[in-house]
Design an enzyme around this catalytic site. Structure first.
Site, PDB file in Angstrom:
ATOM      1  N   ASN A  48      -7.498  14.762  -8.615  1.00  0.00           N
ATOM      2  CA  ASN A  48      -5.761  15.087  -8.874  1.00  0.00           C
ATOM      3  C   ASN A  48      -5.429  14.249 -10.017  1.00  0.00           C
ATOM      4  O   ASN A  48      -5.028  13.123  -9.941  1.00  0.00           O
ATOM      5  CB  ASN A  48      -5.023  14.418  -7.412  1.00  0.00           C
ATOM      6  CG  ASN A  48      -3.577  14.564  -7.554  1.00  0.00           C
ATOM      7  OD1 ASN A  48      -3.121  15.262  -8.715  1.00  0.00           O
ATOM      8  ND2 ASN A  48      -3.143  14.554  -6.504  1.00  0.00           N
ATOM      9  N   PHE A  50       0.253  10.363 -13.680  1.00  0.00           N
ATOM     10  CA  PHE A  50       1.616   9.674 -13.242  1.00  0.00           C
ATOM     11  C   PHE A  50       1.605   8.002 -13.054  1.00  0.00           C
ATOM     12  O   PHE A  50       2.342   7.429 -13.614  1.00  0.00           O
ATOM     13  CB  PHE A  50       2.105  10.412 -12.048  1.00  0.00           C
ATOM     14  CG  PHE A  50       3.243   9.987 -11.227  1.00  0.00           C
ATOM     15  CD1 PHE A  50       4.552  10.352 -11.817  1.00  0.00           C
ATOM     16  CD2 PHE A  50       3.112   9.246 -10.298  1.00  0.00           C
ATOM     17  CE1 PHE A  50       5.531   9.743 -11.148  1.00  0.00           C
ATOM     18  CE2 PHE A  50       4.145   8.699  -9.524  1.00  0.00           C
ATOM     19  CZ  PHE A  50       5.391   8.754 -10.177  1.00  0.00           C
ATOM     20  N   TYR A  51       0.472   7.744 -12.212  1.00  0.00           N
ATOM     21  CA  TYR A  51       0.637   6.317 -12.114  1.00  0.00           C
ATOM     22  C   TYR A  51       0.324   5.717 -13.010  1.00  0.00           C
ATOM     23  O   TYR A  51       0.887   4.333 -13.127  1.00  0.00           O
ATOM     24  CB  TYR A  51      -0.593   6.054 -10.735  1.00  0.00           C
ATOM     25  CG  TYR A  51       0.260   6.505  -9.399  1.00  0.00           C
ATOM     26  CD1 TYR A  51       1.190   5.733  -8.633  1.00  0.00           C
ATOM     27  CD2 TYR A  51      -0.353   7.736  -8.612  1.00  0.00           C
ATOM     28  CE1 TYR A  51       1.791   6.484  -7.506  1.00  0.00           C
ATOM     29  CE2 TYR A  51       0.296   8.055  -7.355  1.00  0.00           C
ATOM     30  CZ  TYR A  51       1.326   7.323  -6.943  1.00  0.00           C
ATOM     31  OH  TYR A  51       1.829   8.042  -5.716  1.00  0.00           O
ATOM     32  N   ALA A 101      -1.799  13.317 -10.500  1.00  0.00           N
ATOM     33  CA  ALA A 101      -1.268  11.982  -9.753  1.00  0.00           C
ATOM     34  C   ALA A 101      -1.689  10.692 -10.611  1.00  0.00           C
ATOM     35  O   ALA A 101      -1.110   9.818 -10.897  1.00  0.00           O
ATOM     36  CB  ALA A 101      -1.638  11.908  -8.525  1.00  0.00           C
ATOM     37  N   ILE A 102      -3.238  10.962 -10.986  1.00  0.00           N
ATOM     38  CA  ILE A 102      -3.547   9.704 -11.784  1.00  0.00           C
ATOM     39  C   ILE A 102      -2.768   9.350 -13.004  1.00  0.00           C
ATOM     40  O   ILE A 102      -2.514   7.790 -13.328  1.00  0.00           O
ATOM     41  CB  ILE A 102      -5.345   9.798 -11.952  1.00  0.00           C
ATOM     42  CG1 ILE A 102      -5.827   9.786 -10.566  1.00  0.00           C
ATOM     43  CG2 ILE A 102      -5.831   8.705 -12.759  1.00  0.00           C
ATOM     44  CD1 ILE A 102      -7.279  10.365 -10.650  1.00  0.00           C
ATOM     45  N   HIS A 108      -4.720   5.299  -3.028  1.00  0.00           N
ATOM     46  CA  HIS A 108      -5.719   6.114  -3.229  1.00  0.00           C
ATOM     47  C   HIS A 108      -5.187   7.494  -3.734  1.00  0.00           C
ATOM     48  O   HIS A 108      -4.165   7.826  -3.017  1.00  0.00           O
ATOM     49  CB  HIS A 108      -6.689   6.062  -1.930  1.00  0.00           C
ATOM     50  CG  HIS A 108      -7.342   5.012  -1.579  1.00  0.00           C
ATOM     51  ND1 HIS A 108      -6.358   3.874  -0.702  1.00  0.00           N
ATOM     52  CD2 HIS A 108      -8.512   4.389  -1.613  1.00  0.00           C
ATOM     53  CE1 HIS A 108      -7.323   3.144  -0.692  1.00  0.00           C
ATOM     54  NE2 HIS A 108      -8.761   3.176  -1.089  1.00  0.00           N
ATOM     55  N   TYR A 150       0.881  -1.024   0.015  1.00  0.00           N
ATOM     56  CA  TYR A 150       0.132   0.000   0.061  1.00  0.00           C
ATOM     57  C   TYR A 150       1.056   1.332  -0.018  1.00  0.00           C
ATOM     58  O   TYR A 150       1.819   1.507   0.954  1.00  0.00           O
ATOM     59  CB  TYR A 150      -0.863   0.017   1.137  1.00  0.00           C
ATOM     60  CG  TYR A 150      -1.690   1.138   1.251  1.00  0.00           C
ATOM     61  CD1 TYR A 150      -3.014   1.277   0.038  1.00  0.00           C
ATOM     62  CD2 TYR A 150      -1.518   2.270   1.925  1.00  0.00           C
ATOM     63  CE1 TYR A 150      -3.882   2.286   0.007  1.00  0.00           C
ATOM     64  CE2 TYR A 150      -2.564   3.608   1.521  1.00  0.00           C
ATOM     65  CZ  TYR A 150      -3.585   3.381   0.877  1.00  0.00           C
ATOM     66  OH  TYR A 150      -4.339   4.382   0.481  1.00  0.00           O
ATOM     67  N   LYS A 190       0.938   5.972 -16.061  1.00  0.00           N
ATOM     68  CA  LYS A 190       2.346   5.871 -16.785  1.00  0.00           C
ATOM     69  C   LYS A 190       3.072   4.876 -16.419  1.00  0.00           C
ATOM     70  O   LYS A 190       3.800   4.178 -17.038  1.00  0.00           O
ATOM     71  CB  LYS A 190       2.978   7.171 -16.692  1.00  0.00           C
ATOM     72  CG  LYS A 190       4.275   7.445 -17.462  1.00  0.00           C
ATOM     73  CD  LYS A 190       4.627   8.972 -17.533  1.00  0.00           C
ATOM     74  CE  LYS A 190       5.642   9.036 -16.511  1.00  0.00           C
ATOM     75  NZ  LYS A 190       6.504  10.285 -16.258  1.00  0.00           N
TER      76      LYS A 190
END
Length: 172
Positions: A135, A141-142, A138-139, A130, A90, A144
């Site tokens: 955002n 970024f992840y 950030a979404i 989460h 996590y 990618k």
């Protein structure tokens, strides 16, 4: 930041495992970057799950008090979920202070954690986190890095708006 500047910065950055002697640095970074103040138990959990949380430090050679300065960090813990057959990594927080963003340090922190899990903790079946639903940076970024939005929780956050969170996962 230009690629030359990013390369010069990367040469000055070290990634240090979070432990009892430096967990306070992670707490300072989190207080500076995130709208949530995490309770002491979270930081105890991070230290207990050694090897999966890191600080990004830079050799701050300005002036006579030169020292390593913490400029980012990733905080993780291992969890269990009755619906998942194996432990979950996590990701509690991942962030870099504004002056050092866009130089690949967030990616380097995330890749360090994922590589550590793949190499040292093969029993871990997925990574989860989460993100506030608004955002989008950030979404992206992840995404990618291979994460996918698997759910949304309408009332996840209590003290920040919007309260909704996207749940992102990456299967190993």
């Amino acid at each position: 930041m230009t690629s030359t500047a990013a390369n010069a910065l990367a040469d000055r950055v070290a990634f240090v495992e979070v432990g009892t002697t430096n967990v306070a640095e992670l707490e300072k970074i989190n207080l500076a970057l995130f709208p949530i103040k995490y309770p002491p138990q979270v930081y105890q959990d991070i230290v207990t799950c050694s090897g999966v949380s890191f600080l990004a430090t830079i050799d701050d050679d300005r002036g006579p008090w030169a020292a390593d300065r913490t400029i980012g960090g990733v905080a993780c813990r291992l969890e269990k979920d009755a619906e998942v057959d194996g432990p979950i990594l996590y990701i509690i927080t991942l962030g870099v202070l504004a002056p050092w963003r866009n130089a690949g340090l967030g990616s380097a922190l995330l890749e360090r954690v994922l590589r550590t899990v793949r190499e040292a903790l093969p029993e871990v079946v997925l990574a989860r986190l989460h993100v506030q639903i608004n955002n989008t940076d950030a979404i992206r970024f992840y995404a990618k890095h291979g994460f996918a939005v698997v759910a949304e929780i309408a009332e996840y956050y209590r003290r920040v708006e919007p309260r909704a969170a996207a749940v992102l996962e990456l299967r190993f």
